[in-house]
Design a protein around this motif. Structure first.
Motif, PDB file in Angstrom:
ATOM      1  N   GLY A  33      -1.054 -14.619 -39.608  1.00 55.05           N
ATOM      2  CA  GLY A  33      -2.228 -14.670 -38.734  1.00 55.05           C
ATOM      3  C   GLY A  33      -2.067 -15.613 -37.556  1.00 55.05           C
ATOM      4  O   GLY A  33      -3.047 -15.950 -36.895  1.00 55.05           O
ATOM      5  N   HIS A  34      -0.841 -16.032 -37.276  1.00 53.75           N
ATOM      6  CA  HIS A  34      -0.629 -16.984 -36.179  1.00 53.75           C
ATOM      7  C   HIS A  34      -0.539 -16.264 -34.834  1.00 53.75           C
ATOM      8  O   HIS A  34      -0.070 -15.138 -34.767  1.00 53.75           O
TER       9      HIS A  34
ATOM     10  N   TYR B 193      -3.037 -22.253 -29.482  1.00 51.58           N
ATOM     11  CA  TYR B 193      -2.679 -21.627 -30.756  1.00 51.58           C
ATOM     12  C   TYR B 193      -3.953 -21.246 -31.488  1.00 51.58           C
ATOM     13  O   TYR B 193      -4.993 -21.896 -31.320  1.00 51.58           O
ATOM     14  N   LYS B 194      -3.869 -20.176 -32.275  1.00 54.23           N
ATOM     15  CA  LYS B 194      -5.045 -19.760 -33.037  1.00 54.23           C
ATOM     16  C   LYS B 194      -5.029 -20.491 -34.371  1.00 54.23           C
ATOM     17  O   LYS B 194      -4.084 -20.361 -35.145  1.00 54.23           O
ATOM     18  N   ASP B 195      -6.072 -21.253 -34.619  1.00 50.63           N
ATOM     19  CA  ASP B 195      -6.145 -22.009 -35.869  1.00 50.63           C
ATOM     20  C   ASP B 195      -6.721 -21.122 -36.977  1.00 50.63           C
ATOM     21  O   ASP B 195      -7.123 -19.991 -36.721  1.00 50.63           O
ATOM     22  N   THR B 196      -6.780 -21.663 -38.191  1.00 49.84           N
ATOM     23  CA  THR B 196      -7.224 -20.839 -39.327  1.00 49.84           C
ATOM     24  C   THR B 196      -8.704 -20.451 -39.228  1.00 49.84           C
ATOM     25  O   THR B 196      -9.146 -19.560 -39.937  1.00 49.84           O
TER      26      THR B 196
ATOM     27  N   PRO C 170      -6.117 -25.964 -27.865  1.00 50.20           N
ATOM     28  CA  PRO C 170      -4.997 -26.337 -26.998  1.00 50.20           C
ATOM     29  C   PRO C 170      -3.890 -27.066 -27.757  1.00 50.20           C
ATOM     30  O   PRO C 170      -4.160 -27.799 -28.714  1.00 50.20           O
TER      31      PRO C 170
END
Lengths: 269, 56
Positions: free
Chosen positions: A85-86, A99-102, A108
């Motif tokens: 899922g990254h 970045y996409k966090d959980t 950023p």
């Protein structure tokens, strides 16, 4: 093993080749750096090719030496593992990395942090390799600041996202962007306002209600002029009314607001 | 009884796979986070399986 080997025995130079899949066979522990990365970054191998150019000794030592690194592949590796899922992007408009966090929100990050992750991946790979893999380049040369910088720099174009990536209507949401205000403004109009013939919604009241929503969500305050610029088109779309400067409210003339629109008392979640 | 027919064993296997993936994911994301010193988040089994489901 010297560099001349690459000239005298070019048939020993190997790019990554997928192993033929055997029915009922358990996936084996990767025994070369190419296989180690291909196991984790299959999509990137398909697009950018072999992670390394490997030199395999055909004698009894079966030694594997990494001769060269594929910068494009590693730039795409920084884009993240989709199976986890990254998703990492370079937002050219702001010249910034996200970045996409959980929690599915883009946050950023920095070029230095990406370089840290790149070096850590090489180190992890090196530590899981068997004794016949020469780890000098993996540990030293390819983890040098020069190579790490080259990878992160290349990633700017490989992972570039378009300027509408974080638009208010896009599925991607980032933290601390003007889009958060825009999203909230849209929600404000959709859920907090309603058509009410004869009623007047004053700009000042709308602004105060919106400001309290911002505060509730711990977002930056917005200037009244920015709020106005944001909601006027949304209200026009939703209720087909324009902002007026000539309204009369409680005997006061020249009040700014919208006719036939009302502010509901419930706050959207 | 194999994991195919025993729901308890199947769940155990799924949870163990999800744990591995979560650990790998957190390891990678922590390099990018502002607070790199934070402890890795530990999820309950239900949360892990739910997270794993979102990846498919």
């Amino acid at each position: 093993m010297g560099p001349d080997i690459t000239l005298t025995r070019p048939h020993n130079l190997k790019l990554y080749q997928p192993e033929p899949f055997m029915m009922g066979q358990e996936p084996q522990q990767p025994e070369t750096p190419n296989r180690w990365f291909a196991l984790r970054y299959k999509e990137q191998v398909e697009v950018y090719g072999s992670p390394f150019l490997e030199l395999e000794e055909s004698d009894s030592s079966a030694q594997v030496l990494l001769v060269s690194i594929n910068i494009d592949f590693f730039a795409s590796v920084l884009g993240g593992r989709r199976d986890l899922g990254h998703h990492i992007i370079y937002f050219e408009q702001d010249m910034a990395w996200y970045y996409k966090d959980t929690d599915n929100i883009f946050k950023p990050t920095t070029a230095d942090k990406l370089a840290n992750q790149y070096r850590a991946l090489l180190m992890k790979c090196a530590s899981e390799m068997p004794a016949n893999v020469d780890k000098l380049n993996l540990f030293h040369e390819f983890r040098s600041d020069k190579t790490a910088r080259a990878v992160v720099n290349r990633a700017k174009s490989v992972l570039a996202a378009s300027s509408d990536f974080f638009n208010a209507t896009s599925p991607h949401q980032r933290i601390r962007g003007i889009e958060l205000h825009e999203r909230l403004a849209r929600k404000f109009v959709d859920e907090l306002l309603s058509a009410d013939p004869g009623n007047i919604l004053m700009l000042q009241d709308a602004y105060l209600a919106f400001s309290s929503l911002l505060k509730q969500r711990e977002l930056e305050p917005l200037k009244r002029s920015d709020f106005k610029a944001m909601v006027v088109p949304y209200i026009k779309d939703e209720f087909n009314v324009a902002l007026r400067n000539d309204l009369v409210v409680d005997g006061r003339q020249g009040v700014r607001g919208w006719k036939n629109v009302a502010l509901n008392q419930t706050v959207p979640s | 009884m194999s994991t195919e027919t025993n729901p308890y064993l199947r769940r155990l296997e799924e949870t163990s796979e999800a744990k591995k993936k979560w650990a790998e994911s957190e390891w990678l994301l922590n390099f990018l986070r502002s607070d790199t010193g934070q402890k890795p988040r530990i999820l309950k089994d239900e949360e892990l399986l739910e997270w794993d489901q979102t990846l498919h």
